[in-house]
Design an enzyme around this catalytic site. Structure first.
Site, PDB file in Angstrom:
ATOM      1  N   GLU A  94       0.831  -1.201   0.000  1.00  0.00           N
ATOM      2  CA  GLU A  94       0.000   0.000   0.000  1.00  0.00           C
ATOM      3  C   GLU A  94       0.871   1.258   0.000  1.00  0.00           C
ATOM      4  O   GLU A  94       1.967   1.263   0.568  1.00  0.00           O
ATOM      5  CB  GLU A  94      -0.915  -0.006   1.236  1.00  0.00           C
ATOM      6  CG  GLU A  94      -1.947  -1.123   1.141  1.00  0.00           C
ATOM      7  CD  GLU A  94      -2.851  -1.262   2.361  1.00  0.00           C
ATOM      8  OE1 GLU A  94      -3.950  -1.785   2.192  1.00  0.00           O
ATOM      9  OE2 GLU A  94      -2.455  -0.856   3.470  1.00  0.00           O
ATOM     10  N   CYS A 107       3.489   8.619   0.773  1.00  0.00           N
ATOM     11  CA  CYS A 107       4.046   7.714   1.779  1.00  0.00           C
ATOM     12  C   CYS A 107       4.155   6.348   1.093  1.00  0.00           C
ATOM     13  O   CYS A 107       3.144   5.788   0.672  1.00  0.00           O
ATOM     14  CB  CYS A 107       3.113   7.669   2.983  1.00  0.00           C
ATOM     15  SG  CYS A 107       3.611   6.447   4.201  1.00  0.00           S
ATOM     16  N   CYS A 114       6.853  -6.748   6.794  1.00  0.00           N
ATOM     17  CA  CYS A 114       8.017  -6.120   7.430  1.00  0.00           C
ATOM     18  C   CYS A 114       8.833  -7.150   8.185  1.00  0.00           C
ATOM     19  O   CYS A 114       8.301  -8.111   8.725  1.00  0.00           O
ATOM     20  CB  CYS A 114       7.572  -5.014   8.395  1.00  0.00           C
ATOM     21  SG  CYS A 114       8.993  -4.097   9.056  1.00  0.00           S
ATOM     22  N   CYS A 118       7.335  -4.319  15.480  1.00  0.00           N
ATOM     23  CA  CYS A 118       6.785  -3.268  16.349  1.00  0.00           C
ATOM     24  C   CYS A 118       5.362  -3.661  16.759  1.00  0.00           C
ATOM     25  O   CYS A 118       4.517  -3.941  15.901  1.00  0.00           O
ATOM     26  CB  CYS A 118       6.776  -1.938  15.615  1.00  0.00           C
ATOM     27  SG  CYS A 118       8.412  -1.499  14.997  1.00  0.00           S
ATOM     28  N   CYS A 121       2.054  -1.932  15.331  1.00  0.00           N
ATOM     29  CA  CYS A 121       1.965  -1.722  13.889  1.00  0.00           C
ATOM     30  C   CYS A 121       1.248  -2.870  13.184  1.00  0.00           C
ATOM     31  O   CYS A 121       1.562  -4.039  13.396  1.00  0.00           O
ATOM     32  CB  CYS A 121       3.379  -1.559  13.343  1.00  0.00           C
ATOM     33  SG  CYS A 121       3.443  -1.565  11.554  1.00  0.00           S
ATOM     34  N   CYS A 339      -0.766   6.371  10.003  1.00  0.00           N
ATOM     35  CA  CYS A 339       0.470   5.742  10.447  1.00  0.00           C
ATOM     36  C   CYS A 339       0.228   4.431  11.181  1.00  0.00           C
ATOM     37  O   CYS A 339      -0.589   4.377  12.094  1.00  0.00           O
ATOM     38  CB  CYS A 339       1.177   6.687  11.402  1.00  0.00           C
ATOM     39  SG  CYS A 339       2.419   7.616  10.591  1.00  0.00           S
TER      40      CYS A 339
HETATM   41  S1  SF4 Z   1       6.501   0.326  12.362  1.00  0.00           S
HETATM   42 FE1  SF4 Z   1       5.749  -1.492  11.247  1.00  0.00          FE
HETATM   43  S2  SF4 Z   1       6.513  -1.250   9.163  1.00  0.00           S
HETATM   44 FE2  SF4 Z   1       7.710   0.153  10.484  1.00  0.00          FE
HETATM   45  S3  SF4 Z   1       9.526  -1.036  11.114  1.00  0.00           S
HETATM   46 FE3  SF4 Z   1       7.988  -1.358  12.719  1.00  0.00          FE
HETATM   47  S4  SF4 Z   1       6.924  -3.241  12.076  1.00  0.00           S
HETATM   48 FE4  SF4 Z   1       8.012  -2.482  10.298  1.00  0.00          FE
END
Ligand code: SF4
Length: 351
Positions: A94, A107, A114, A118, A121, A339
């Site tokens: 996306e 963005c 990923c 995190c 996220c 975000c």
């Molecule tokens: S915020 Fe999400 S996309 Fe960004 S590094 Fe952490 S896990 Fe990966």
């Protein structure tokens, strides 16, 4: 047995010129085709109208153009547009167009899923499926540039690498994509209008500094206390803040470019006075500014937006210490484009 055709956009201009010479044509034909691929954004060899039909056929026999397809565009009530971008192998990432009165920002994603974890996220839940190629990153930007011209009558003004993925874990391809985006043969954008946002990988930050990059750097900090940061971003246990600090000092010494810290304040996680004091202290090591970002819960779990008074307390403490701080309201919340929300909700990433 048929051999797999090569992605023509993986070739440099020099390699394309060599290809034509090796096939009995003139080298300048390589320039012509290169221009079609990058400045004119050709999606097929048949788009290359000033190239002879027989030459187009020869290209068709040898190469493919792995162009992205914007499968679905969702428009938010605040003007934000989210693209679901289908890649040549069927995977989906996306990217988002964020308009304000004075600028239009793209963005973009750098990985499918990923590599990192995190906890706040949505992308982290997808896990990393693969890195994006330079042309797949470039295409996201070109698509948003076209949307910006169409919807807002102006070209794209800024790019942030804050979509899906950790850009510094796809280092070479991100750098190649930025080279293309900033080159006059690509989109000719100034590197000063590009921000690469990392979760804070010290070795790679030093590499950026050594490679003398000209774009801006943002770091998702979220806490200046190791134990708290590891709760938010478990991988950071392997990258203590002392190492991050050292790498940022190195970055600033080499680039003289101020760092932006991205910082979300969550209820019961980093909303104490001790968290504020630690951030203020960390901000004094390297010239910086702080973006306090509004959080968009991805479910009813542990991570909930802190009370507004806490955000105010952060701002006041930073300003008292002459640190530039801004509260960034998230855009596109109603279409999950804000975000930390990018997670291919409408489409499974692996189809
Ligand atoms: S915020 Fe999400 S996309 Fe960004 S590094 Fe952490 S896990 Fe990966």
């Amino acid at each position: 047995m048929q051999t797999e055709k090569k992605d023509i956009r993986a070739l440099t201009k020099e390699q394309l010129r060599d290809f034509f010479v090796a096939n009995g044509d003139k080298a300048f034909r390589g320039n012509q085709v290169y221009e079609w691929l990058w400045s004119k954004n050709a999606h097929s060899f048949d788009d290359m109208t000033n190239v002879a039909k027989s030459t187009r056929q020869m290209l068709e026999d040898n190469f493919v153009i792995n162009h992205i397809h914007v499968d679905q565009m969702q428009q938010s009530s605040d003007g934000t547009v989210k693209n679901a971008v289908r890649l040549h192998d069927g995977l989906v990432v996306e990217s988002v167009l964020i308009p304000t009165e004075t600028r239009t920002t793209a963005c973009v994603s750098s990985q499918v899923g990923c590599s990192l974890d995190c906890n706040f996220c949505a992308t982290a839940r997808l896990k990393r499926m693969r890195n994006l190629n330079p042309d797949e990153i470039f295409d996201q930007v070109a698509a948003i540039d076209a949307e910006s011209r169409f919807y807002h009558n102006r070209p794209l003004s800024n790019i942030v690498f804050m979509g899906m993925g950790e850009p510094l874990m796809n280092y070479n391809n991100v750098i190649k994509a930025i080279d293309k985006i900033t080159s006059p043969e690509g989109l000719g954008m100034s590197p000063k209008r590009i921000t690469v946002s990392t979760s804070g990988l010290p070795k790679m930050i030093k590499k950026l500094a050594d490679d003398d990059v000209r774009f801006k750097l943002a770091v998702s900090l979220h806490s200046a206390i190791d134990e708290v940061r590891s709760r938010i971003m478990p991988f950071s246990e392997n990258f203590p803040l002392a190492d991050l600090r050292e790498s940022l000092e190195y970055w600033y010494k080499k680039t003289k470019s101020r760092v932006t810290y991205e910082y979300v304040v969550w209820k019961g996680i980093n909303d104490r006075k001790v968290d504020i004091d630690a951030l203020v202290k960390f901000c004094k090591y390297v010239p910086c500014k702080v973006n306090l970002i509004e959080y968009n819960p991805i479910d009813d779990g542990e991570f909930q937006q802190a009370d507004p008074e806490v955000i105010d307390a952060y701002i006041k403490a930073l300003e008292r210490n002459d640190i530039v701080a801004k509260v960034r309201r998230s855009r596109g919340k109603d279409i999950d484009a804000a975000c930390g929300q990018l997670a291919n909700k409408n489409e499974a990433a692996g189809v």
